[in-house]
Motif scaffolding. Structure first.
Motif, PDB file in Angstrom:
ATOM      1  N   VAL A 242     -14.241  -4.865   1.468  1.00  0.00           N
ATOM      2  CA  VAL A 242     -15.097  -4.568   2.218  1.00  0.00           C
ATOM      3  C   VAL A 242     -15.797  -5.756   3.305  1.00  0.00           C
ATOM      4  O   VAL A 242     -16.218  -6.547   2.487  1.00  0.00           O
ATOM      5  N   VAL A 243     -15.425  -5.822   4.435  1.00  0.00           N
ATOM      6  CA  VAL A 243     -15.855  -6.916   5.166  1.00  0.00           C
ATOM      7  C   VAL A 243     -16.814  -6.688   6.386  1.00  0.00           C
ATOM      8  O   VAL A 243     -16.826  -5.540   7.209  1.00  0.00           O
ATOM      9  N   ILE A 244     -18.069  -7.508   6.669  1.00  0.00           N
ATOM     10  CA  ILE A 244     -18.934  -7.352   7.578  1.00  0.00           C
ATOM     11  C   ILE A 244     -19.030  -8.693   8.084  1.00  0.00           C
ATOM     12  O   ILE A 244     -18.667  -9.706   7.978  1.00  0.00           O
ATOM     13  N   PRO A 245     -19.433  -8.583   9.563  1.00  0.00           N
ATOM     14  CA  PRO A 245     -19.903  -9.780  10.496  1.00  0.00           C
ATOM     15  C   PRO A 245     -20.857 -10.494   9.350  1.00  0.00           C
ATOM     16  O   PRO A 245     -21.597 -10.173   8.895  1.00  0.00           O
ATOM     17  N   TYR A 246     -20.727 -12.101   9.950  1.00  0.00           N
ATOM     18  CA  TYR A 246     -21.936 -12.944   9.216  1.00  0.00           C
ATOM     19  C   TYR A 246     -21.461 -13.360   7.809  1.00  0.00           C
ATOM     20  O   TYR A 246     -21.245 -14.507   7.397  1.00  0.00           O
ATOM     21  N   VAL A 247     -21.025 -12.272   6.985  1.00  0.00           N
ATOM     22  CA  VAL A 247     -20.807 -12.536   5.387  1.00  0.00           C
ATOM     23  C   VAL A 247     -19.290 -12.804   5.404  1.00  0.00           C
ATOM     24  O   VAL A 247     -18.817 -13.403   4.341  1.00  0.00           O
ATOM     25  N   GLY A 248     -18.432 -11.926   6.021  1.00  0.00           N
ATOM     26  CA  GLY A 248     -16.951 -11.637   5.513  1.00  0.00           C
ATOM     27  C   GLY A 248     -16.964 -10.641   4.495  1.00  0.00           C
ATOM     28  O   GLY A 248     -17.988  -9.631   4.712  1.00  0.00           O
ATOM     29  N   PRO A 249     -16.171 -10.798   3.477  1.00  0.00           N
ATOM     30  CA  PRO A 249     -16.086  -9.844   2.449  1.00  0.00           C
ATOM     31  C   PRO A 249     -17.316  -9.569   1.709  1.00  0.00           C
ATOM     32  O   PRO A 249     -17.693 -10.648   0.986  1.00  0.00           O
ATOM     33  N   ILE A 250     -18.122  -8.455   1.497  1.00  0.00           N
ATOM     34  CA  ILE A 250     -19.055  -8.312   0.697  1.00  0.00           C
ATOM     35  C   ILE A 250     -18.750  -7.817  -0.846  1.00  0.00           C
ATOM     36  O   ILE A 250     -19.392  -7.717  -1.634  1.00  0.00           O
ATOM     37  N   ALA A 251     -17.299  -7.374  -0.720  1.00  0.00           N
ATOM     38  CA  ALA A 251     -16.673  -6.880  -2.137  1.00  0.00           C
ATOM     39  C   ALA A 251     -15.164  -7.368  -1.716  1.00  0.00           C
ATOM     40  O   ALA A 251     -14.770  -7.087  -0.746  1.00  0.00           O
ATOM     41  N   ARG A 252     -14.495  -7.949  -2.912  1.00  0.00           N
ATOM     42  CA  ARG A 252     -13.229  -8.289  -2.601  1.00  0.00           C
ATOM     43  C   ARG A 252     -12.446  -8.303  -3.982  1.00  0.00           C
ATOM     44  O   ARG A 252     -13.089  -8.831  -5.176  1.00  0.00           O
ATOM     45  N   LEU A 253     -11.389  -7.652  -4.122  1.00  0.00           N
ATOM     46  CA  LEU A 253     -10.749  -7.446  -5.376  1.00  0.00           C
ATOM     47  C   LEU A 253      -9.493  -8.589  -5.520  1.00  0.00           C
ATOM     48  O   LEU A 253      -9.484  -9.086  -4.519  1.00  0.00           O
ATOM     49  N   GLY A 254      -9.114  -8.426  -6.740  1.00  0.00           N
ATOM     50  CA  GLY A 254      -7.976  -9.625  -6.745  1.00  0.00           C
ATOM     51  C   GLY A 254      -6.811  -9.475  -6.362  1.00  0.00           C
ATOM     52  O   GLY A 254      -6.559  -8.567  -5.492  1.00  0.00           O
ATOM     53  N   SER A 255      -5.790 -10.214  -6.564  1.00  0.00           N
ATOM     54  CA  SER A 255      -4.744 -10.368  -5.864  1.00  0.00           C
ATOM     55  C   SER A 255      -3.614  -9.224  -6.411  1.00  0.00           C
ATOM     56  O   SER A 255      -2.669  -8.972  -5.734  1.00  0.00           O
ATOM     57  N   SER A 256      -3.771  -8.726  -7.709  1.00  0.00           N
ATOM     58  CA  SER A 256      -2.883  -7.764  -8.085  1.00  0.00           C
ATOM     59  C   SER A 256      -3.138  -6.602  -8.745  1.00  0.00           C
ATOM     60  O   SER A 256      -2.533  -5.475  -8.607  1.00  0.00           O
ATOM     61  N   ALA A 257      -4.032  -6.795  -9.832  1.00  0.00           N
ATOM     62  CA  ALA A 257      -4.555  -5.614 -10.602  1.00  0.00           C
ATOM     63  C   ALA A 257      -5.049  -4.341  -9.898  1.00  0.00           C
ATOM     64  O   ALA A 257      -5.725  -4.706  -8.842  1.00  0.00           O
ATOM     65  N   GLU A 258      -4.867  -3.207 -10.665  1.00  0.00           N
ATOM     66  CA  GLU A 258      -5.511  -1.924 -10.026  1.00  0.00           C
ATOM     67  C   GLU A 258      -7.149  -2.293 -10.398  1.00  0.00           C
ATOM     68  O   GLU A 258      -7.581  -2.811 -11.355  1.00  0.00           O
ATOM     69  N   GLY A 259      -7.881  -1.377  -9.427  1.00  0.00           N
ATOM     70  CA  GLY A 259      -9.269  -1.756  -9.610  1.00  0.00           C
ATOM     71  C   GLY A 259      -9.949  -1.058  -8.423  1.00  0.00           C
ATOM     72  O   GLY A 259      -9.275  -0.195  -7.769  1.00  0.00           O
ATOM     73  N   MET A 260     -11.396  -1.017  -8.518  1.00  0.00           N
ATOM     74  CA  MET A 260     -12.098  -0.494  -7.370  1.00  0.00           C
ATOM     75  C   MET A 260     -13.464  -1.226  -7.218  1.00  0.00           C
ATOM     76  O   MET A 260     -14.054  -1.879  -8.103  1.00  0.00           O
ATOM     77  N   ALA A 261     -14.025  -1.084  -5.949  1.00  0.00           N
ATOM     78  CA  ALA A 261     -15.231  -2.016  -5.655  1.00  0.00           C
ATOM     79  C   ALA A 261     -15.935  -0.966  -4.962  1.00  0.00           C
ATOM     80  O   ALA A 261     -15.472  -0.114  -4.011  1.00  0.00           O
ATOM     81  N   VAL A 262     -17.288  -0.510  -5.579  1.00  0.00           N
ATOM     82  CA  VAL A 262     -18.311   0.252  -4.918  1.00  0.00           C
ATOM     83  C   VAL A 262     -19.298  -0.495  -4.534  1.00  0.00           C
ATOM     84  O   VAL A 262     -19.912  -1.188  -5.134  1.00  0.00           O
ATOM     85  N   ILE A 263     -19.627  -0.183  -3.246  1.00  0.00           N
ATOM     86  CA  ILE A 263     -20.481  -1.364  -2.630  1.00  0.00           C
ATOM     87  C   ILE A 263     -21.257  -0.625  -1.475  1.00  0.00           C
ATOM     88  O   ILE A 263     -20.907   0.333  -0.845  1.00  0.00           O
ATOM     89  N   ASP A 264     -22.550  -1.088  -1.331  1.00  0.00           N
ATOM     90  CA  ASP A 264     -23.495  -0.490  -0.200  1.00  0.00           C
ATOM     91  C   ASP A 264     -23.082  -1.338   1.100  1.00  0.00           C
ATOM     92  O   ASP A 264     -23.281  -2.668   0.970  1.00  0.00           O
ATOM     93  N   LEU A 265     -22.720  -0.618   1.930  1.00  0.00           N
ATOM     94  CA  LEU A 265     -22.272  -0.922   3.355  1.00  0.00           C
ATOM     95  C   LEU A 265     -23.751  -0.663   4.257  1.00  0.00           C
ATOM     96  O   LEU A 265     -23.920   0.405   4.634  1.00  0.00           O
TER      97      LEU A 265
END
Length: 302
Positions: A242-265
């Motif tokens: 999940v990406v926004i201006p100024y910050v870039g990614p506010i949540a970023r998962l790894g390169s391969s594994a399954e997973g999930m990021a739950v984040i306040d936008l």
């Protein structure tokens, strides 16, 4: 409407040609995200089937698209959550039962935005197909305009995977009022050429991270990006974020594994960025010197 919304980007490894198993995995992630307060859950492209278009079983599986769409609608209503179920490939066959043969047999790669009551809020057919790999099997939405949809998290635009490479797609959505762009993706490190891989084995990861951050700055928008994950030896790139201006990614998962990021936008950040950069304001000017909208085709200017 609160400027802050809790969203989930879900990185799945799609089991090839196993829509029932993949739906079960996706449902489990969505239920977990809702338990963490998520208002919106986004899945990857081709998450029900993986991408095996040459296999006859792939086309057969895509004939059942309406079944899986209905299941996601029911799940959204049950959990009172918005769902973007990645993409669902729809196979449409015309002429069946007419005595005129099978007729056209076409497939579309479709992204839906499903509302909290299970209603279809928005639909987008992938426009920019990835080379012959997709163009030999899928139909593009070609000149259909990019639409913006009113959703519980504000005005949203939908793009799919390779659309990310085209700033025109973003400009058209931003000009139409989109604040958040959702991008389901099936993007691997092996999408790079052999020459490119020799120069940088992680060139596609660089592409993704660079473009996602750049697009948020140049459009004062947020991006929810959900990519497939999987075995690194098969080139899965992951990097859902999940990406926004100024910050870039506010949540970023790894390169391969399954997973999930739950984040306040926090969408308020977008308004601050717009006040600073005034991108949307310039696009809205009547005398603005660039035109990214399909209205120019209607005016005969192409």
């Amino acid at each position: 409407m609160s400027p802050t919304h809790r969203v989930a980007t879900i990185q799945l490894h799609p089991i090839p040609l196993s829509p029932a198993k993949n739906f079960a995995k996706a449902s489990a992630f969505i239920r977990s995200a809702v338990a963490q307060g998520a208002e919106l859950c986004v899945l990857p492209e081709y998450h029900l089937t993986n991408w095996l278009p040459a296999d006859p079983a792939f086309r057969d599986a895509c004939s059942d698209w309406a079944v899986w769409l209905a299941k996601y609608q029911a799940l959204a209503k049950e959990l009172a959550v918005c769902i973007v179920p990645g993409t669902i490939v729809e196979r449409h066959v015309s002429g069946e039962g007419t005595g005129e043969g099978m007729g056209a047999d076409v497939m579309y790669n479709v992204c839906y935005f499903i509302g909290r009551q299970g209603e279809i809020v928005g639909k987008y057919v992938k426009k920019n197909l990835w080379g012959a790999i997709e163009r030999d099997h899928l139909e593009s939405s070609t000149h259909a305009p990019h639409e913006v949809f009113d959703t519980p998290i504000g005005k949203v635009g939908l793009l799919i995977c390779w659309d990310l490479a085209f700033p025109e797609a973003f400009r058209e959505l931003i000009a139409a009022g989109a604040k958040t762009i959702i991008i389901p993706t099936f993007w691997t490190l092996f999408d790079c050429s052999l020459e490119g891989l020799k120069l940088n084995p992680k060139a596609e990861a660089l592409f993704l991270d660079s473009m996602l951050t750049a697009r948020t700055f140049e459009n004062t928008c947020a991006i929810i990006f959900a990519n497939a994950g999987g075995p690194p030896q098969k080139g899965y790139a992951g990097l859902s974020q999940v990406v926004i201006p100024y910050v870039g990614p506010i949540a970023r998962l790894g390169s391969s594994a399954e997973g999930m990021a739950v984040i306040d936008l926090d969408l308020g950040i977008l308004e601050d960025a717009e006040e600073n950069y005034k991108v949307r304001a310039d696009l809205a000017r009547q005398d603005w010197h660039y035109d990214y909208r399909h209205t120019k085709r209607e005016k005969g200017r192409l």
